[in-house]
Motif scaffolding. Structure first.
Motif, mmCIF file in Angstrom:
data_model
loop_
_atom_site.group_PDB
_atom_site.id
_atom_site.type_symbol
_atom_site.label_atom_id
_atom_site.label_comp_id
_atom_site.label_asym_id
_atom_site.label_seq_id
_atom_site.Cartn_x
_atom_site.Cartn_y
_atom_site.Cartn_z
ATOM 1 N N PRO B 88 0.914 -1.042 0.061
ATOM 2 C CA PRO B 88 -0.067 0.023 -0.030
ATOM 3 C C PRO B 88 0.972 1.165 0.461
ATOM 4 C CG PRO B 88 -0.615 -1.643 1.852
ATOM 5 C CD PRO B 88 0.732 -2.035 1.487
ATOM 6 N N LEU B 89 0.450 2.154 -0.469
ATOM 7 C CA LEU B 89 1.655 3.708 -0.486
ATOM 8 C C LEU B 89 0.659 4.865 -0.314
ATOM 9 C CD1 LEU B 89 4.292 4.730 -1.773
ATOM 10 C CD2 LEU B 89 2.988 4.871 -4.129
ATOM 11 N N PHE B 90 -0.881 5.044 -0.860
ATOM 12 C CA PHE B 90 -1.970 5.868 0.343
ATOM 13 C C PHE B 90 -3.310 5.263 -0.412
ATOM 14 C CE2 PHE B 90 -2.575 7.821 -3.985
ATOM 15 C CZ PHE B 90 -0.966 7.792 -4.338
ATOM 16 N N LEU B 91 -4.130 5.313 0.524
ATOM 17 C CA LEU B 91 -5.434 5.308 -0.274
ATOM 18 C C LEU B 91 -5.609 3.905 -0.843
ATOM 19 C CD1 LEU B 91 -6.753 8.189 -1.633
ATOM 20 C CD2 LEU B 91 -7.018 7.475 0.851
ATOM 21 N N PHE B 92 -6.047 3.585 -1.620
ATOM 22 C CA PHE B 92 -6.005 2.359 -2.968
ATOM 23 C C PHE B 92 -5.376 2.064 -3.372
ATOM 24 C CE2 PHE B 92 -8.806 5.489 -4.657
ATOM 25 C CZ PHE B 92 -8.798 4.811 -6.234
ATOM 26 N N GLU B 94 -1.270 1.372 -5.140
ATOM 27 C CA GLU B 94 0.129 0.270 -4.239
ATOM 28 C C GLU B 94 0.827 0.415 -5.274
ATOM 29 O OE1 GLU B 94 -2.817 -1.766 -5.014
ATOM 30 O OE2 GLU B 94 -3.731 -2.275 -3.099
ATOM 31 N N LEU B 95 2.177 1.338 -4.418
ATOM 32 C CA LEU B 95 3.504 0.773 -5.204
ATOM 33 C C LEU B 95 3.652 0.044 -6.558
ATOM 34 C CD1 LEU B 95 6.251 2.370 -4.683
ATOM 35 C CD2 LEU B 95 6.715 -0.265 -3.729
ATOM 36 N N GLU B 96 3.251 -1.376 -6.408
ATOM 37 C CA GLU B 96 3.203 -1.862 -7.857
ATOM 38 C C GLU B 96 3.035 -1.258 -9.255
ATOM 39 O OE1 GLU B 96 2.914 -3.689 -4.291
ATOM 40 O OE2 GLU B 96 4.942 -4.195 -4.034
ATOM 41 N N GLY B 101 3.191 1.440 -14.052
ATOM 42 C CA GLY B 101 2.588 3.330 -14.860
ATOM 43 C C GLY B 101 3.646 3.867 -15.320
ATOM 44 N N LEU B 102 5.012 3.518 -14.664
ATOM 45 C CA LEU B 102 5.679 4.363 -14.579
ATOM 46 C C LEU B 102 6.579 3.666 -15.694
ATOM 47 C CD1 LEU B 102 8.068 6.797 -14.176
ATOM 48 C CD2 LEU B 102 8.544 5.433 -12.864
ATOM 49 N N SER B 103 6.867 2.658 -16.144
ATOM 50 C CA SER B 103 7.369 1.291 -16.485
ATOM 51 C C SER B 103 6.615 1.562 -18.011
ATOM 52 C CB SER B 103 7.243 0.055 -16.144
ATOM 53 O OG SER B 103 8.607 -0.661 -16.930
ATOM 54 N N ILE B 104 5.460 1.938 -17.874
ATOM 55 C CA ILE B 104 4.613 1.540 -19.283
ATOM 56 C C ILE B 104 4.833 2.559 -19.746
ATOM 57 C CG2 ILE B 104 2.446 1.201 -19.936
ATOM 58 C CD1 ILE B 104 3.780 -1.431 -19.409
ATOM 59 N N THR B 253 12.143 -7.951 -13.847
ATOM 60 C CA THR B 253 10.661 -7.777 -14.222
ATOM 61 C C THR B 253 10.321 -7.143 -12.697
ATOM 62 O OG1 THR B 253 11.905 -9.570 -12.150
ATOM 63 C CG2 THR B 253 11.963 -10.203 -14.546
ATOM 64 N N LEU B 254 8.898 -6.985 -12.482
ATOM 65 C CA LEU B 254 8.076 -6.569 -11.485
ATOM 66 C C LEU B 254 7.383 -7.422 -10.793
ATOM 67 C CD1 LEU B 254 8.180 -3.053 -10.394
ATOM 68 C CD2 LEU B 254 6.135 -2.951 -12.325
ATOM 69 N N GLU B 255 7.745 -7.276 -9.509
ATOM 70 C CA GLU B 255 7.254 -8.178 -8.775
ATOM 71 C C GLU B 255 5.752 -7.422 -7.670
ATOM 72 O OE1 GLU B 255 8.105 -11.452 -8.438
ATOM 73 O OE2 GLU B 255 9.510 -11.123 -9.804
ATOM 74 N N GLY B 256 5.352 -8.154 -8.072
ATOM 75 C CA GLY B 256 3.672 -8.084 -6.904
ATOM 76 C C GLY B 256 3.046 -7.583 -8.386
ATOM 77 N N PHE B 257 3.163 -7.208 -9.259
ATOM 78 C CA PHE B 257 1.718 -6.728 -9.751
ATOM 79 C C PHE B 257 0.779 -7.380 -10.546
ATOM 80 C CE2 PHE B 257 0.091 -4.677 -14.440
ATOM 81 C CZ PHE B 257 -0.304 -3.843 -13.077
#
Lengths: 273, 259
Positions: B88-92, B94-96, B101-104, B253-257
């Motif tokens: 969790p990052l903020f509200l709903f 998540e960090l992943e 989104g940044l990667s895309i 890779t990106l774990e957890g997304f």
């Protein structure tokens, strides 16, 4: 569907491909600055062009729309997603002329000049269906690539295409059709009947395209919003059967009858004269 | 308005065979799609920018900065809201999903910049020859390049028509985007009619010069794969192979997304 290949024999059709593509791209590019989903969806008044060139120039309009969209992408949004845009826009212009003939009897006036209520209703239905199919194809492709969220792209492309096509298309066709006919540039005038595939079980083909187009979008929305299928390959595989139905239906719709009907009409006019 | 992106510069990138540049473009797309970690995507973007710098083509990015910026921001926001993750990052959010989104966003920007560099270094004629030499039928290649060449002409026609309509009182500059869009509608008909009217003359001009006469076509502009092309292709294939090997080994890779 053999007309999409045989049309390349005619210099006029080649020129119509180039001009349709150039018009589409030239109107698309100024609106690159107003993206809804950047890189995928913009406000596109130019989206009326595929419907118009599809009905007027047939397969040349289909190729022109596909190439025009690709060229539009060249000016700011060229990416692997452009492949989906190419195919989606091809069908956006292909389906109007393929489906048009399925709604009119052979002896009925089927000129797409929007001079009757029936023609207007048929046009609107076809424009909505072609928009669904185009959206289904592009969304399916970007879902496979996982570059954009599936559901927003699906909805925005349907709405963008259908609104522009439904509102602007009849006006443009009413104004442009008589001129194009006078210049002898209708696809049904340029192509020979033997160069165009004949319909086979036309009504069934019509139903298949409807089931495929509506099914792809409805299934995509259900899967995308409920998360019933994993993004990417999951949604991609789920929608594939519907898109295959559209392609199969397009093969069955033919188009030769439209060319023959125009020939008969012109022969009758000559004999009257 | 000149939508053409070609920049007439004397660089080694400009002198490459168009087929090599097409391969590099497709390769750049593939490269951008190999990794999911934003840091790796940044490296790919940096490589593409360095290539663009060597091609003296980066000035064209000023013309599309708005699109690149909008891609970065809106893609990040969309995926952050739509995607899911474990941390969790903020509200709903998540960090992943933010990282995805940044990667895309970087991925799309990279592919768009690669496309701009290709068009900045490749003339229409080269695109046509490249397509034909890759086995695309000449008539299709002709249609593509003719359309590319006609876009500035038609855009200019549209501009002239809009000036004529303005002189009659049409206000194209006020209102929101949708209102302005509607005001462009009366321009569509004259642009369409003016352009399509030339079809028959255009066709006759083409046929009078032997278009469709058959036989193997020759081109005034000659291109050939040279030593420079081979070196560039080999280096790029090695780069691609190394990237695939890295990904297979579990890097980038990106774990957890979860989409």
């Amino acid at each position: 569907m053999k007309e999409i290949f045989t049309m390349w024999r005619h210099t006029q059709m080649v020129v119509l491909v180039a001009l349709s593509a150039a018009i589409y791209a030239a109107i698309l590019i100024p609106f690159k600055g107003f993206p809804i989903i950047p890189g995928a969806v913009e406000i596109r008044p130019a989206n009326v062009i595929p419907f118009v060139v599809g009905l007027l120039f047939g397969p040349a309009g289909a190729w022109g729309s596909a190439i025009g969209n690709l060229i539009g992408d060249f000016f700011g949004t060229l990416s692997p997603g452009s492949i989906g845009g190419f195919v989606g826009n091809f069908f956006l212009a292909l389906l109007p002329y393929k489906l048009w003939g399925a709604y009119f009897r052979r002896d009925e006036n089927s000129e797409p000049n929007m001079d009757s209520g029936k023609k207007l209703v048929v046009y609107i239905a076809i424009a909505v269906l072609a928009s669904l199919v185009c959206s289904g194809i592009i969304s399916w492709w970007v879902a496979l690539l996982q570059i954009f969220p599936f559901v927003p792209v699906l909805i925005l492309i349907v709405v963008n295409n259908a609104i522009m096509g439904v509102i602007l298309g009849p006006i443009l066709l009413r104004l442009i059709y008589p001129r194009v006919k006078r210049w002898g540039l209708l696809w049904t005038e340029i192509m020979e009947p033997e160069e165009v595939s004949a319909s086979r079980l036309q009504s069934t083909g019509n139903i298949l395209v409807w089931v495929g187009g509506v099914g792809a979008v409805v299934t995509g929305l259900i899967l995308g919003t409920t998360g019933a299928a994993p993004a990417g390959l999951g949604i991609g595989l789920a929608l594939l059967p519907f898109l295959i139905l559209v392609v199969v239906g397009s093969f069955m719709l033919g188009g030769r009858e439209q060319v023959e009907a125009l020939e008969e009409e012109m022969a009758a006019e000559e004999s009257r004269a | 308005m000149d939508p053409s992106l070609y920049l007439d510069r004397d660089t080694w990138v400009h002198r490459l065979d168009p087929r090599t540049k097409m391969f590099l473009l497709i390769g750049a797309f593939v490269l951008a799609f190999i990794f999911l970690d934003p840091l790796y995507e940044l490296v790919v973007l940096a490589l593409v920018l360095i290539f663009g710098y060597m091609a003296k083509s980066l000035e064209n990015l000023r013309r599309i900065w708005f699109i690149l910026l909008a891609v970065g921001l809106l893609t990040l926001v969309l995926w952050s809201l739509v995607g899911g993750g474990r941390t969790p990052l903020f509200l709903f959010v998540e960090l992943e999903s933010v990282l995805y989104g940044l990667s895309i966003a970087l991925r799309i920007d990279t592919t768009i910049i690669a496309g701009v560099i290709f068009l900045s270094t490749t003339r229409n004629e080269e695109v046509a020859i490249g397509l034909v030499k890759l086995g695309i039928p000449y008539r299709f290649a002709f249609a593509v390049t003719t359309a590319l060449r006609l876009v500035p002409t038609i855009a200019s026609t549209g501009f002239t028509i809009s000036q004529a309509q303005r002189s009659r009182g049409l206000d194209l500059d006020s209102g929101n985007i949708l209102q302005r869009t509607r005001k462009y509608v009366p321009l569509l008909v004259p642009v369409f009619v003016t352009t399509i009217r030339s079809t028959n003359v255009f066709s006759m001009a083409l046929e009078s010069k032997g278009f469709g006469a058959g036989g193997k076509r020759t081109f005034y502009l000659r291109t050939a794969l040279g030593g420079r092309d081979v070196v560039v292709l080999v280096v790029f294939v090695v780069l691609l192979a190394a990237s695939v090997a890295l990904r297979v080994a579990g890097y980038g890779t990106l774990e957890g997304f979860s989409g």
